[in-house]
Write an enzyme that holds these catalytic residues in place. Sequence first.
Site, PDB file in Angstrom:
ATOM      1  N   CYS B 163      97.257 -11.556  71.646  1.00 43.85           N
ATOM      2  CA  CYS B 163      96.360 -10.400  71.814  1.00 43.85           C
ATOM      3  C   CYS B 163      94.976 -10.633  71.225  1.00 43.85           C
ATOM      4  CB  CYS B 163      97.007  -9.174  71.190  1.00 43.85           C
ATOM      5  SG  CYS B 163      98.708  -8.983  71.744  1.00 43.85           S
ATOM      6  N   HIS B 301      92.031  -2.137  67.209  1.00 49.15           N
ATOM      7  CA  HIS B 301      93.074  -2.816  67.981  1.00 49.15           C
ATOM      8  C   HIS B 301      94.158  -1.798  68.330  1.00 49.15           C
ATOM      9  CE1 HIS B 301      95.548  -6.016  69.488  1.00 49.15           C
ATOM     10  NE2 HIS B 301      96.527  -5.691  68.671  1.00 49.15           N
ATOM     11  N   LYS B 330      93.664   1.966  73.818  1.00 49.98           N
ATOM     12  CA  LYS B 330      94.995   1.636  74.348  1.00 49.98           C
ATOM     13  C   LYS B 330      95.657   2.855  74.997  1.00 49.98           C
ATOM     14  CE  LYS B 330      95.220  -2.679  72.527  1.00 49.98           C
ATOM     15  NZ  LYS B 330      93.979  -2.846  71.770  1.00 49.98           N
ATOM     16  N   HIS B 335      98.114  -1.844  76.568  1.00 51.59           N
ATOM     17  CA  HIS B 335      97.699  -3.037  75.832  1.00 51.59           C
ATOM     18  C   HIS B 335      97.577  -4.188  76.824  1.00 51.59           C
ATOM     19  CE1 HIS B 335      96.928  -5.966  72.964  1.00 51.59           C
ATOM     20  NE2 HIS B 335      97.990  -5.900  72.187  1.00 51.59           N
ATOM     21  N   PHE B 392      94.215  -8.041  66.873  1.00 48.64           N
ATOM     22  CA  PHE B 392      95.218  -8.662  66.002  1.00 48.64           C
ATOM     23  C   PHE B 392      96.378  -9.147  66.870  1.00 48.64           C
ATOM     24  CE2 PHE B 392      93.533  -4.889  63.545  1.00 48.64           C
ATOM     25  CZ  PHE B 392      92.486  -5.604  62.976  1.00 48.64           C
ATOM     26  N   PHE B 394     100.210 -11.323  67.491  1.00 53.70           N
ATOM     27  CA  PHE B 394     101.441 -11.937  66.984  1.00 53.70           C
ATOM     28  C   PHE B 394     101.114 -13.367  66.576  1.00 53.70           C
ATOM     29  CE2 PHE B 394     105.024  -9.296  69.146  1.00 53.70           C
ATOM     30  CZ  PHE B 394     104.947  -8.387  68.115  1.00 53.70           C
TER      31      PHE B 394
END
Lengths: 85, 406
Positions: B163, B301, B330, B335, B392, B394
Amino acid sequence: MTEQDVIRLVNEVFVDSFEIEKSRLVPEANIFMDLGLDSLDIVDLVVALQKKFGVTIRDDERVRTIRTLGDLQQFILTLKKEIGK
Amino acid sequence: MKRVAITGAGVITPLGNNVATLINGLEQGKNSTVYIPEWEKYKGLRSLVGAPAVLENEKLIPRQNRRSMGRLSIFAVQAAEQALRDANIPQDALSGGRLGCVIGSTMGSAESIAEAFETLLPDNDLSKLTSTKFFQCVSHTAALNVGQCLGITGTVMSTNAACASALQAIGTGYDLIRLGEQDIMLCGGAEGLHPTVVGSFDVLFATSTKFNQNPKATPRPFDAQRDGLVCGEGSGIVVLEDYDCAKKRGAKIYAEIIGFNSFGNGSHVSESSREAITACIKETLKRAQVSPQEIDYINAHATATIQGDKEEAAALREIFGANVPVSSLKGNLGHTLGASGAIELIASLMMMEKSIIYPTLNLTSPDKECQGINHIMQPLRKKINLLLKNCFAFGGINASLVCKKE
């Protein structure tokens, strides 16, 4: 499968996979120069023909001599006859 | 170091396939989440909602370019073409070696990867694979396809940090221009919606699962009733340009990039860390040479996950207190993962241009752990001179960018 069936099905591959207008699919059309296929397309042409006709083409040395659409149609006809025997 | 301007923008989004439609959708407070009945067949997939974009006009891309493109690469090419037109970049610049592209995505086309395995695995037969599937599946598929389709001969590079992909791409382009290695960069990200992607979040309990029958009510960033993210798709591409060159040719300048940073958290692959986010943002502000109170708007985010939103809110609370307006898009867009950084930055640039802040859709009651920051819950008229964009990912990868109005 008749010769006309083979021609029709081969031409279908060129229309469906390579978006070539039917009017350009004449036997004397050079697959590279006239129809615009390149090395990647040839791989996909082989995959599509193998699926369509239930034949194995990938490692057949005769593929290397094919230049025109007519050559290809005749090659598939020959393969089908060989399978028939 | 050279200065870097943003001079063009293009998007494919769940709200529409150009910047004007995207902004119109945001203005109208539209939500793009829909129930996807085709996903009912997947055992164990609890989230049956997504935010799809419309794939259209793909046949305008020549077949020999299109054959190596999965869904996300088509989106990327269409967004890149829009951005080039918007910036009025001359055609000959593409092949001059001074124009490049950096475009990221979470991974290669998920749809193509699934098709490749569905072809290969039943009979373990490689001979059925087509030649171009590889180019659709590779991680740099968006960058390579944009590069090939547009005839780009400068730097072609991919950033694949889930992301944070798009923001890292923009940061990389920013660096290439600052260093004088390239003059113009097409930067951003792309993503394709696919059940395998949604599933990867679903198994981690990060998706929205309680609103399958009421999709417009999700996702709910920062809200007390939020229950996870909704996957979307699309692409966002910006044109970055040597500021002086842009001024010289009289280009429209949306903003100047004055600071970028991407830090890892070094602690956990999936759990957000308020300390790491704080460190990332503080370093970005330091590089931009601005104080927290100078920021006029933060585009968060905030994906609507339970864990991520409270960590971002905590970091924003610590750095900015309750003064600086914050919103997440979002709730409108879902997303869009690897595309989100660019799509949402472009929307933020338009907010800057229009002096308005669009609110966080579906935020009606901020979670107590997300409070203490200035949540924008209704459209707010405000002059935006400096904005901060957060992403941000994973893997514990954080990224932030500061833009200054021209």
